[in-house]
Scaffold this motif. Sequence first.
Motif, short mmCIF file in Angstrom:
data_model
loop_
_atom_site.label_atom_id
_atom_site.label_comp_id
_atom_site.label_asym_id
_atom_site.label_seq_id
_atom_site.Cartn_x
_atom_site.Cartn_y
_atom_site.Cartn_z
N LEU A 1 -35.95 -16.67 2.80
CA LEU A 1 -35.71 -16.11 4.13
C LEU A 1 -36.93 -15.38 4.67
O LEU A 1 -37.28 -15.51 5.85
CB LEU A 1 -34.51 -15.15 4.08
CG LEU A 1 -33.13 -15.81 3.99
CD1 LEU A 1 -32.06 -14.74 3.75
CD2 LEU A 1 -32.82 -16.58 5.28
N ALA A 2 -37.58 -14.62 3.81
CA ALA A 2 -38.79 -13.90 4.23
C ALA A 2 -39.87 -14.88 4.65
O ALA A 2 -40.60 -14.66 5.63
CB ALA A 2 -39.29 -13.01 3.09
N LEU B 1 -41.60 -18.11 11.53
CA LEU B 1 -41.15 -17.89 12.90
C LEU B 1 -42.04 -16.89 13.62
O LEU B 1 -42.34 -17.05 14.82
CB LEU B 1 -39.70 -17.39 12.89
CG LEU B 1 -38.64 -18.43 12.49
CD1 LEU B 1 -37.29 -17.76 12.28
CD2 LEU B 1 -38.53 -19.52 13.55
N SER B 2 -42.49 -15.86 12.90
CA SER B 2 -43.42 -14.89 13.50
C SER B 2 -44.73 -15.57 13.89
O SER B 2 -45.29 -15.29 14.96
CB SER B 2 -43.68 -13.75 12.52
OG SER B 2 -42.49 -13.03 12.25
N GLU C 1 -36.37 -18.80 21.58
CA GLU C 1 -35.58 -19.38 20.49
C GLU C 1 -36.06 -18.87 19.13
O GLU C 1 -35.25 -18.55 18.25
CB GLU C 1 -35.67 -20.90 20.54
CG GLU C 1 -34.97 -21.51 21.75
CD GLU C 1 -35.15 -23.01 21.82
OE1 GLU C 1 -35.95 -23.54 21.00
OE2 GLU C 1 -34.50 -23.66 22.66
N ALA C 2 -37.39 -18.80 18.96
CA ALA C 2 -37.93 -18.32 17.69
C ALA C 2 -37.55 -16.86 17.46
O ALA C 2 -37.24 -16.46 16.33
CB ALA C 2 -39.46 -18.49 17.67
N SER D 1 -34.41 -13.10 14.45
CA SER D 1 -33.44 -12.01 14.39
C SER D 1 -32.27 -12.37 13.48
O SER D 1 -31.81 -11.55 12.67
CB SER D 1 -32.94 -11.70 15.80
OG SER D 1 -31.97 -10.68 15.77
N THR D 2 -31.81 -13.64 13.59
CA THR D 2 -30.71 -14.09 12.72
C THR D 2 -31.13 -14.07 11.26
O THR D 2 -30.38 -13.60 10.38
CB THR D 2 -30.27 -15.50 13.12
OG1 THR D 2 -29.85 -15.49 14.50
CG2 THR D 2 -29.13 -15.98 12.26
N LYS D 3 -32.34 -14.57 11.00
CA LYS D 3 -32.84 -14.60 9.62
C LYS D 3 -33.01 -13.17 9.07
O LYS D 3 -32.72 -12.92 7.90
CB LYS D 3 -34.17 -15.35 9.55
CG LYS D 3 -34.08 -16.82 9.93
CD LYS D 3 -33.26 -17.61 8.94
CE LYS D 3 -33.24 -19.09 9.30
NZ LYS D 3 -32.41 -19.87 8.37
N LYS D 4 -33.45 -12.29 9.93
CA LYS D 4 -33.61 -10.90 9.48
C LYS D 4 -32.24 -10.31 9.12
O LYS D 4 -32.12 -9.56 8.15
CB LYS D 4 -34.27 -10.06 10.57
CG LYS D 4 -35.76 -10.27 10.69
CD LYS D 4 -36.37 -9.34 11.73
CE LYS D 4 -37.88 -9.48 11.78
NZ LYS D 4 -38.49 -8.58 12.79
#
Length: 275
Positions: free
Chosen positions: A10-11, A17-18, A198-199, A204-207
């Motif tokens: 996830l990280a 994404l960042s 979208e990214a 945000s969802t992944k975080k």
Amino acid sequence: MENTRGSVLLAREIDELSDTITSAKAKIAELEAEVEEKAAEVKAIEEELEAATKIRQEETAAHAKTDKDDEDAAATIVQAIEVLEGFYKAQGALLQERRQPSNDYVAAAGAAPPPPPATWENPAYTGRDKESSGILAILTMIKEDIDKDRVKAQKAEDDAQKHYDEFSGECGTQIGDLNGAITELQGTIGEKETEVEEAVGQRSTKKGELTALIQSIKGLQPGCDYMLVNYVVRSANRKIEIDGLEKAKAILKGAAFDESDPNRELVPGDALVQK
């Protein structure tokens, strides 16, 4: 371990994404700069066209005024020529009347003819004819020069208008191309902004998922730490426990053990069995 690996993945996705967001924002800035540059070019062309249009309008107005003045001058000269021609024709008819001999100058039968009138030999009449012809010729030449100047001025006006029309057409084509490029760039900017949006949402969802997973890991950590710290002791104790159970099972079956060697078992018939 599964949770830890999941948090690492996830990280990694959040970092990707960042990077996507950073790259898209940089591209947006680059595209916006290009849009500003092309917009500045459009403005410069429009200002240049506006200045050229103003000059063309002033030249057209000046030509119209000059041509009207020349037209009026030519008309005035034509009128002057007509008046002078009429005047000189009238003067010529009058002279012809004056030149007609009167009855006073008719010779009597058998007598010598009288001398001619003095006006027949008066040089003033010849000079006046030449003067009138010269004036009319000069006026005619002036009229012709004015007509020639008008033709030249009209040709210069037509050429100037032609060049302006060509320049205006080229400016219109350039402005159209630039505006088309600006529209295309703005479309790309919109796509990049959507990509960023979208990214950001995915990140945000992944975080959130990572935060929940980390909380789960923290909830499991005390038990995991306990297992890590007490594993060796618990493993040794478990072995002792299993060994004791095995001995108890053997005793129940009638086996005997040598106390000096707990790993050696005495079975009936004094047979030594190595455990």
